[in-house]
Design an enzyme around this catalytic site. Sequence first.
Site, PDB file in Angstrom:
ATOM      1  N   ASP A 221      -0.348  -5.764   9.224  1.00  0.00           N
ATOM      2  CA  ASP A 221      -1.324  -4.947   9.936  1.00  0.00           C
ATOM      3  C   ASP A 221      -1.228  -5.275  11.421  1.00  0.00           C
ATOM      4  OD1 ASP A 221      -2.328  -3.891   7.611  1.00  0.00           O
ATOM      5  OD2 ASP A 221      -4.248  -4.939   7.691  1.00  0.00           O
TER       6      ASP A 221
ATOM      7  N   GLU B 252       0.820  -1.211   0.000  1.00  0.00           N
ATOM      8  CA  GLU B 252       0.000   0.000   0.000  1.00  0.00           C
ATOM      9  C   GLU B 252       0.856   1.264   0.000  1.00  0.00           C
ATOM     10  OE1 GLU B 252      -2.182  -1.103   3.418  1.00  0.00           O
ATOM     11  OE2 GLU B 252      -3.479  -2.495   2.336  1.00  0.00           O
TER      12      GLU B 252
END
Length: 591
Positions: free
Chosen positions: A361, A337
């Site tokens: 994450d 990302e």
Amino acid sequence: MKKISLPKIGIRPVIDGRRMGVRESLEEQTMNMAKATAVLITEKIRHACGAQVECVIADTCIAGMAESAACEEKFSSQNVGVTITVTPCWCYGSETIDMDPMRPKAIWGFNGTERPGAVYLAAALAAHSQKGIPAFSIYGHDVQDADDTSIPADVEEKLLRFARAGLAVASMKGKSYLSVGGVSMGIAGSIVDHNFFESWLGMKVQAVDMTELRRRIDQKIYDEAELEMALAWADKNFRYGEDQNASQYKRNEAQNRAVLKESLLMAMCIRDMMQGNKTLAGKGLVEESLGYNAIAAGFQGQRHWTDQYPNGDTAEALLNSSFDWNGVREPFVVATENDSLNGVAMLFGHQLTGTAQIFADVRTYWSPEAVERVTGQALSGLAEHGIIHLINSGSAALDGACKQRDSEGKPTMKPHWEISQQEADACLAATEWCPAIHEYFRGGGYSSRFLTEGGVPFTMTRVNIIKGLGPVLQIAEGWSVELPKAMHDQLDARTNSTWPTTWFAPRLTGKGPFTDVYSVMANWGANHGVLTIGHVGADFITLAAMLRIPVCMHNVEEAKIYRPSAWAAHGMDIEGQDYRACQNYGPLYKR
């Protein structure tokens, strides 16, 4: 194009310049200190690429301005990026110090009684502080005899910690961060801050639209023979996991093959964009063959790419790993990302250890009570106070399965130069490739799925940028945790069982953000974090101090914290010192 040389460590033996017996009696001892330091570093440290570190010793001992200038001329011509000054005696402080403000520097003053090495150390550090050029102090805890040529353990620890961090600083300088795409889903870390890279890291940012990746794939700007090799390798080594998509979203065999091919091409093309590929020059593509001199990269992916093309999970996972179809090799640093700040934490970890990094994450805090309510089982051992679920859609380095083994046979992630092909194969065998979930990734793709073995020491890190303050670093040392299979399956299924999982238990101190596991999660500054093998938070702290990045959260023992000596003049509380010193000196490459 000429290959850029690796930074070297310069060793500066300094000496009392008085002749008629003083200097003459010290020449051999002083130069031997320099030689012993060089031997220690070359034996114990490698560059992140695996190459042996080269030390450059001044041609003569340094007693004053003339010899100091001659040393600097030699260092400047040999790409010295870090210096260590050594002495067993009194020397002339400001006349002999390294004055390059950009170069990390340390001084080792021998702890002996015959000559006052400690007095020079104090005088030289005072000069560094007064001139605004911080230096690291190295002084042995115990007195040594004048003829003792050994390096005490505490001195060795500081020399090596300084050298590792200093080489990381020097290795990043002049390189680039390759930003492929822009901001992903509003993630702040993918708002790439050029000033941060330029002022704190000495790096440039190369921004490239994702259409460049599309162009390279569509126009065959890659090594076509290598693509066939990569496909054959994947056919041999990839195990495919469950396709959890609804029937209308499942792909047929030909479509899956096309997704695999494009995923491998993405890995090849991102790699070529980072470091270049001379094969392309042979196809007449000289400009593309050069690459962008990138030491780290990020790929936006979501959603402007992934809504129609295969996601970056396979490409990122393979690039971040220590092996691919070309065998075992140095892992790349590629941030999911385009989270450039997590990419920087990955870069720090790789430069300090030579190992692959786990991008994840920071997804869920599971309290002991919640786990027992959901599974009917109680957490125990390292997990007894709760755990953090670290999971991402499949871009974590495959090394993260921890199927490599250390000298005691324990699971670990090794520097790439220590990894055998058998260990690489074991990591691949522990990984499943699951078709991407259509609701997230309409263009398809494959997510790697593995479970990190338990009981492995890790350091979790993250860089954040705070308006009005600048960059800060977070550090949490802890361990991976192995849960009972039934417990893992239940908890994993509540998130996404097609993605790689690490269950992480931070080491608690009972204070501040490490009061409990919930507090660690609550104080984490962003949605992403990085796992680096080992309890190496002290190395991160030293590196951050060199770059003038304050550490806002850590659980490293105070005795291991090693920062420049001038930090002590910025107050009595050790963490407040860090903030005040970083603010006082400003970023290393001030702009």
